[in-house]
Design a protein around this motif. Structure first.
Motif, PDB file in Angstrom:
ATOM      1  N   CYS A 185      -8.148   1.814  -8.280  1.00 30.27           N
ATOM      2  CA  CYS A 185      -7.516   1.196  -7.110  1.00 30.27           C
ATOM      3  C   CYS A 185      -6.465   2.089  -6.461  1.00 30.27           C
ATOM      4  O   CYS A 185      -5.650   1.597  -5.669  1.00 30.27           O
ATOM      5  N   ARG A 190      -1.253  -1.673  -1.212  1.00 33.92           N
ATOM      6  CA  ARG A 190      -1.843  -2.835  -0.560  1.00 33.92           C
ATOM      7  C   ARG A 190      -3.114  -2.430   0.172  1.00 33.92           C
ATOM      8  O   ARG A 190      -3.240  -1.306   0.654  1.00 33.92           O
ATOM      9  N   THR A 191      -4.063  -3.347   0.273  1.00 34.62           N
ATOM     10  CA  THR A 191      -5.247  -3.142   1.094  1.00 34.62           C
ATOM     11  C   THR A 191      -5.004  -3.781   2.454  1.00 34.62           C
ATOM     12  O   THR A 191      -4.255  -4.756   2.569  1.00 34.62           O
ATOM     13  N   GLN A 249      -6.623  -5.808   4.309  1.00 38.48           N
ATOM     14  CA  GLN A 249      -6.986  -7.210   4.506  1.00 38.48           C
ATOM     15  C   GLN A 249      -6.094  -8.175   3.749  1.00 38.48           C
ATOM     16  O   GLN A 249      -6.272  -9.383   3.846  1.00 38.48           O
ATOM     17  N   GLU A 250      -5.129  -7.671   2.964  1.00 34.13           N
ATOM     18  CA  GLU A 250      -4.268  -8.559   2.190  1.00 34.13           C
ATOM     19  C   GLU A 250      -3.303  -9.303   3.095  1.00 34.13           C
ATOM     20  O   GLU A 250      -2.868  -8.791   4.119  1.00 34.13           O
TER      21      GLU A 250
END
Length: 435
Positions: A400, A422-423, A425-426
């Motif tokens: 990740c 963080r991604t 879409q979070e």
């Protein structure tokens, strides 16, 4: 000679396009080194195709021929700067996996690229680097020599980076990078001295081919080997979490509870079977799992250990972020290290604290104990600690893009901090609940 130069340029462009497409199709398109190699190929293909325009038409030029030659010449002059920037990024991405680079090598390259590109744009109007006249065709401008300075500086800078970090490179890799540095310089010297010979694009294409054969293809094989090692590491991680002493101690605790507290013995058996099932599942899991699931597994492990250690093991949770994923057993392995090597050796025991929070654009998980500690500047005396930490660090990076930082001091305890980006879409804020 014109037909010969056109043939060389066309061959160079096709070779670079084939290599670039092959790397993107067969490799990991998220990998920075692969993307930079494809960028090198694309820039040289553009430069070669632009150079072809200089040889395709003879003066005087009609309107279409003039436009084609002007666009092609501009592309030929602009392409070297991003090409060498991609090469700088390729080198740093390659070296960054083996050593810590002292500073951002791209910063100077970006400034020179902007200056050089501005000069090429201005040349469309005043002809200082080049001019394309309908009556006479392509001609070098009075400041043509200046147009060669920036690419040469970028190229020599790349040469310095390779030489400076040569200790991190194997002989084959060093020769591959050296060919990319030496061949274009030789071609540039020849072209400046003898106009009419189109050697630069061919030299760069040949150097790209050598880099592909000596570095890029070898790198792909190393990545495949690394995948196999990661699979073995998953097995090692699973096995390291189910040590015989843990099995024996837990079963012994269950046997005693069967006589003194059958209901508690039944709950312990449930926790123990849940723990074993989750560990076995992690052996075949290649994808990150929700933090909520990892937290439940960690809590199960701590419940089992608390039954054994009693009041000697105190556990605290401060969970303020849950909506993210991480590799299985990442937190549990750190918690087990804290219990086994931090708290249990102390007669009075100690406290293990697990917390999570949002920290801007990343999630942070912290495992802290006030146990024995160790000198974090040196390798731990217990090799299992070192192996366990390194396995977690590798799986976080691969799974990740996360990192693991471990700080410890003898007699003061240990702090292990996981950071996970963080991604996009979070949600902006995770829910805030406690187990």
């Amino acid at each position: 000679m014109h037909q010969f130069n056109i043939a060389l340029d066309l061959y160079s462009a096709l070779l670079c396009l084939v290599l670039g497409v092959y790397v993107l199709v067969s490799g990991d398109r998220r990998d920075r080194a692969n993307l930079c190699f494809a960028g090198i190929c694309a820039c040289n293909a553009v430069m070669a195709l632009g150079d072809m325009a200089s040889w395709m038409f003879a003066a005087p030029l009609d309107g279409v021929e003039h436009a084609v030659m002007l666009v092609g010449t501009f592309a030929f002059y602009v392409a070297p700067a991003p090409l060498f920037m991609f090469f700088t990024s390729y080198i740093t991405a390659y070296l960054g996996k083996r050593t810590t680079l002292p500073y951002d090598y791209l910063r100077l390259s970006v400034a020179l690229f902007a200056l050089y590109t501005a000069g090429c744009v201005v040349s469309l109007f005043n002809g200082m680097f080049f001019r394309v006249d309908p009556a006479t065709g392509y001609e070098r401008g009075q400041l043509f020599w200046l147009a060669q300075v920036v690419p040469v500086i970028l190229h020599l800078r790349n040469a310095w980076i390779v030489v400076h970090h040569r200790g991190c490179l194997e002989r084959k890799e060093l020769l591959g990078f050296a060919s990319y540095i030496a061949l274009p310089i030789v071609a540039e010297v020849v072209q400046v001295a003898f106009y009419g010979i189109a050697l630069m694009n061919t030299a760069v294409a040949l150097a790209i081919l050598l880099v592909f054969l000596s570095i890029q293809s070898e790198r792909k094989a190393l990545l495949a080997q690394r995948e196999r090692e990661l699979a073995e590491a998953r097995s090692d991680i699973m096995l390291s979490q189910i040590q015989p002493h843990f099995l024996y101690n837990t079963l012994a605790a269950i046997r005693e509870l069967c006589a003194s507290d059958p209901a508690e013995a039944a709950r312990t058996v449930t926790d123990f079977s849940s723990f074993l099932r989750e560990n076995m599942a992690s052996l075949t899991s290649k994808q990150p799992i929700p933090f909520e699931r990892e937290l439940r597994h960690t809590t199960t492990y701590l419940n089992l250990e608390q039954r054994r250690f009693g009041d000697r093991l105190r556990v605290e949770f401060d969970i303020a972020s849950r909506d993210f994923e991480l590799p299985p057993l990442a937190v549990q392995a750190l918690v087990e290290n804290a219990v086994r090597h931090g708290v249990s050796p102390r007669e009075e025991g100690g406290c293990v604290r697990v917390s999570s929070r949002d920290d801007g654009d990343e999630h942070v998980v912290e495992v802290r104990d006030d146990g024995m500690g160790f000198d974090s500047a040196a390798a731990p005396d217990n090799e299992r600690i070192h192996v366990g930490i390194q396995n977690v660090r590798v799986r976080l990076a691969e799974g990740c893009g996360g990192t693991l930082d471990v700080r410890s001091a003898p007699g003061e305890g240990t702090v292990a901090v996981i950071r996970i980006p963080r991604t996009p879409q979070e949600p902006e804020h995770s829910d805030r609940r406690h187990p």
